[in-house]
Design an enzyme around this catalytic site. Structure first.
Site, PDB file in Angstrom:
ATOM      1  N   HIS A  48      16.923  13.721 -19.849  1.00  0.00           N
ATOM      2  CA  HIS A  48      17.254  13.229 -21.219  1.00  0.00           C
ATOM      3  C   HIS A  48      15.838  14.253 -22.087  1.00  0.00           C
ATOM      4  CE1 HIS A  48      19.618   9.629 -20.353  1.00  0.00           C
ATOM      5  NE2 HIS A  48      20.452  10.796 -20.445  1.00  0.00           N
ATOM      6  N   HIS A  99      23.039  15.643 -24.607  1.00  0.00           N
ATOM      7  CA  HIS A  99      21.484  15.411 -24.821  1.00  0.00           C
ATOM      8  C   HIS A  99      20.838  16.852 -24.058  1.00  0.00           C
ATOM      9  CE1 HIS A  99      21.522  14.401 -20.500  1.00  0.00           C
ATOM     10  NE2 HIS A  99      22.437  13.751 -21.019  1.00  0.00           N
ATOM     11  N   GLU A 134      31.137  15.716 -17.193  1.00  0.00           N
ATOM     12  CA  GLU A 134      29.872  16.087 -17.835  1.00  0.00           C
ATOM     13  C   GLU A 134      29.383  17.534 -17.115  1.00  0.00           C
ATOM     14  OE1 GLU A 134      25.277  14.518 -18.491  1.00  0.00           O
ATOM     15  OE2 GLU A 134      26.562  13.674 -16.920  1.00  0.00           O
ATOM     16  N   ARG A 166      34.375  10.072 -16.638  1.00  0.00           N
ATOM     17  CA  ARG A 166      33.500  11.112 -17.152  1.00  0.00           C
ATOM     18  C   ARG A 166      33.409  12.322 -16.961  1.00  0.00           C
ATOM     19  NH1 ARG A 166      29.587   7.590 -17.225  1.00  0.00           N
ATOM     20  NH2 ARG A 166      28.138   8.349 -15.704  1.00  0.00           N
ATOM     21  N   ASP A 199      27.952  10.932 -11.144  1.00  0.00           N
ATOM     22  CA  ASP A 199      27.041  11.432 -11.885  1.00  0.00           C
ATOM     23  C   ASP A 199      25.828  11.362 -11.375  1.00  0.00           C
ATOM     24  OD1 ASP A 199      25.202  11.709 -13.963  1.00  0.00           O
ATOM     25  OD2 ASP A 199      26.161  10.465 -15.408  1.00  0.00           O
ATOM     26  N   GLU A 250      29.385  15.393 -22.565  1.00  0.00           N
ATOM     27  CA  GLU A 250      30.031  14.495 -21.493  1.00  0.00           C
ATOM     28  C   GLU A 250      30.823  13.332 -22.135  1.00  0.00           C
ATOM     29  OE1 GLU A 250      26.813  11.821 -19.933  1.00  0.00           O
ATOM     30  OE2 GLU A 250      25.501  12.927 -21.080  1.00  0.00           O
ATOM     31  N   HIS A 267      25.336   3.282 -16.387  1.00  0.00           N
ATOM     32  CA  HIS A 267      24.367   3.497 -15.355  1.00  0.00           C
ATOM     33  C   HIS A 267      24.237   2.622 -13.948  1.00  0.00           C
ATOM     34  CE1 HIS A 267      21.790   5.406 -18.718  1.00  0.00           C
ATOM     35  NE2 HIS A 267      22.668   6.197 -18.277  1.00  0.00           N
ATOM     36  N   ASP A 307       0.768  -1.166   0.054  1.00  0.00           N
ATOM     37  CA  ASP A 307      -0.005  -0.056   0.060  1.00  0.00           C
ATOM     38  C   ASP A 307       0.856   1.268   0.105  1.00  0.00           C
ATOM     39  OD1 ASP A 307       1.084  -0.112   2.320  1.00  0.00           O
ATOM     40  OD2 ASP A 307      -0.670   0.084   3.404  1.00  0.00           O
ATOM     41  N   HIS A 326      29.156   5.806 -25.551  1.00  0.00           N
ATOM     42  CA  HIS A 326      27.785   6.640 -25.499  1.00  0.00           C
ATOM     43  C   HIS A 326      28.009   7.857 -26.200  1.00  0.00           C
ATOM     44  CE1 HIS A 326      29.559   9.306 -22.428  1.00  0.00           C
ATOM     45  NE2 HIS A 326      30.089   8.376 -21.891  1.00  0.00           N
ATOM     46  N   TYR A 334      36.237   4.369 -20.465  1.00  0.00           N
ATOM     47  CA  TYR A 334      35.857   3.316 -19.613  1.00  0.00           C
ATOM     48  C   TYR A 334      36.641   2.121 -19.978  1.00  0.00           C
ATOM     49  CZ  TYR A 334      32.078   6.439 -19.579  1.00  0.00           C
ATOM     50  OH  TYR A 334      31.421   7.751 -19.744  1.00  0.00           O
ATOM     51  N   ASP A 394      22.397  17.513 -14.939  1.00  0.00           N
ATOM     52  CA  ASP A 394      23.083  16.365 -15.099  1.00  0.00           C
ATOM     53  C   ASP A 394      24.558  16.634 -14.864  1.00  0.00           C
ATOM     54  OD1 ASP A 394      23.536  13.964 -15.976  1.00  0.00           O
ATOM     55  OD2 ASP A 394      22.850  13.836 -17.747  1.00  0.00           O
TER      56      ASP A 394
END
Length: 494
Positions: A411, A404, A451, A449, A317, A428, A300, A63, A400, A432, A328
């Site tokens: 996004h 964006h 960004e 990374r 990130d 960004e 991610h 619930d 990648h 890797y 972002d």
């Protein structure tokens, strides 16, 4: 450049001060939402209608529901934050039975004292009129018998349904009922040749769609209309988005000062999100990513469960969401405050690539320009470092895209054409190199990374998140500073 940054600084701290006195006063205005509806109407062809539904309530367990988050398009056009609601926009004025003209209708949750005691205040019909500026607002149950003849329009625009909502049998005007009623009214279940086709085996639809005419529906174009509007940010939007970005940059600064090898990924996440709350951000714009060492190679990665980051690079990130607008921002820093030679070589290469990507973020350039510029630098750099033999192989370590849009979605939608002034994008690039990669093991487990959130202007790109250091030397220098959280200790649990 200085005048732009000064403007952003002023907005940030005036808004923050207002929030300290009670309820925030810097939400988007009713005039903003009305102007956005007018802008959409201007895109619609003659004799057409657009129908928007609020987001579904998502169940977490038993619930308990997840915190409700409004559909971004619905928020953009109305400012209404509650579920179980519908917005109808007509391309031209309509006339009701009383002879009054209108060109939009908002259907909202009905006021209910008992429900509000449990789940909070509802705006209701009168609130939708007085606070959101709608001339005509009705309770959701009125939509069930709205009398709108969708077959009389040359086009009925709506976004196709994911059917990811529950049927609340105790609420005849819940989202399930609103959507199912609309589907019947437009003949959603009818096949092109006019035969009944009801995949849900809903008794109401089986009964009605066999004889109901089918409206001329379009489930694709509305997304294009909205993307064209949302990819260009207004001044009001920029005030909120800039604040979200700066809050996120502050989080990155503070963790740079607080970081030490004994921290866990979850603790690092918690510091970022504490900073967000301290500045008045309601939520995170997306699940926070804190990946130490090889975990950073998972693009991610959201588990954030490594107990000690030790001497790893830590990829962070994260983005604050402020009044619906989300940043972002990513930084990658050495947990012990000092890059190793290998870490620094990869980091500086990514930084160089990002600089090239930002420089390409100018009015008139194609949307893919930052990616092409950044990828060229990384491809050449990985060959020079001996990590790959040819530039074609480099894609495996930079898998990648580079940019964006951001806004109400992390996004945010866009049309993908040339850059225009007042777009806000990310730049960004990343490298890797997972454990076991086909290169010298000294590079294994390094993930970087960087960004930033970039405002496209007629005078060139503006880095909205530039307060968080990007250069490796600047990061190391800031990490030497004392953190305000340095003396924060909790009792040990046995």
């Amino acid at each position: 450049m200085k005048s732009v940054l000064s403007f952003m600084f002023t907005i940030f701290f005036i808004s923050f001060s207002n929030a300290q006195n009670g309820t925030p006063t810097d939400y988007l205005s009713a005039e903003f939402h009305k102007e956005r509806r007018e802008a959409l109407r201007a895109k619609m062809p003659e004799n057409s209608v657009a129908v928007f539904f609020a987001n579904a309530v998502r169940n977490r367990a038993n619930d308990v529901d997840y915190i409700y988050h409004q559909d971004p398009d619905f928020h953009y056009l109305t400012g209404y934050k509650e579920p179980h609601s519908v917005l109808v926009i007509f391309s031209e004025d309509q006339v009701n039975a009383e002879g009054n003209s209108f060109n939009e209708l908002l259907y909202v949750q009905e006021k209910n004292q008992r429900a509000e005691q449990w789940t909070g205040y509802r705006l209701g019909v009168e609130g939708a009129k007085s606070k959101l500026g709608f001339e005509i607002a009705q309770n959701g149950k009125e939509f069930l018998n709205s009398g709108i003849d969708y077959t009389g329009f040359d086009k009925v625009f709506f976004k196709d349904f994911e059917d990811d909502y529950r049927d609340n049998k105790r609420d005849s005007a819940d989202l399930y009922s609103l959507v199912e009623t609309f589907k019947v009214q437009v003949g959603y279940y009818l096949e092109e040749e006019g035969q009944g086709n009801d995949p849900l085996n809903n008794e109401l639809n089986v009964k009605n769609t066999l004889t109901s005419p089918k409206a001329k529906t379009d489930t694709r174009t509305l997304r294009t209309f909205m993307a064209g509007l949302r990819q260009i940010k207004t001044e009001e939007e920029m005030a909120l988005l800039t604040k979200a970005v700066r809050i996120s940059a502050m989080g990155q600064r503070e963790i740079m000062k607080a970081m030490h090898p004994g921290m866990s990924e979850a603790e690092i996440q918690g510091i970022h999100e504490y900073i967000y709350k301290k500045y008045g951000s309601e939520y995170e714009g997306y699940p926070s990513i804190v990946g130490a060492g090889n975990n950073g190679c998972v693009l991610h990665y959201i588990e954030n469960n490594k107990m000690k980051v030790e001497n790893d690079l830590v990829l962070m990130d994260l983005g604050a969401e402020y009044h619906g607008y989300t940043a972002d921002v990513t930084r990658t820093i050495p947990a012990n405050g000092k890059f190793t030679p290998e870490q620094k070589a990869i980091y500086d290469l990514v930084y160089k690539a990002q600089e090239a990507g930002i420089a390409a973020s100018v009015v008139g350039n194609e949307f893919g320009s930052p990616d092409a510029a950044a990828r060229k630098v990384i491809n050449e750099g990985l060959v020079k470092l001996g990590i790959v033999e040819t530039e074609e192989e480099a894609r495996q370590y930079f898998p990648h895209g580079t940019s964006h849009h951001i806004g109400l979605d992390v996004h945010d939608p866009g049309l993908g054409g040339p850059f225009e002034a007042n777009m806000v994008i990310t730049v960004e690039p990343g490298i890797y190199i997972p454990e076991g990669s086909n290169c010298d093991p000294k590079w294994h487990g390094i993930a970087v990374r960087i960004e930033d959130d970039i405002l496209i202007t007629k005078n060139g790109p503006v880095n909205l998140s530039g307060e968080a250091p990007r250069k490796s030397e600047e990061i190391e220098e800031l990490m030497k500073e004392k953190s305000v959280l340095g003396d924060f200790e909790l009792p040990k649990l046995d």
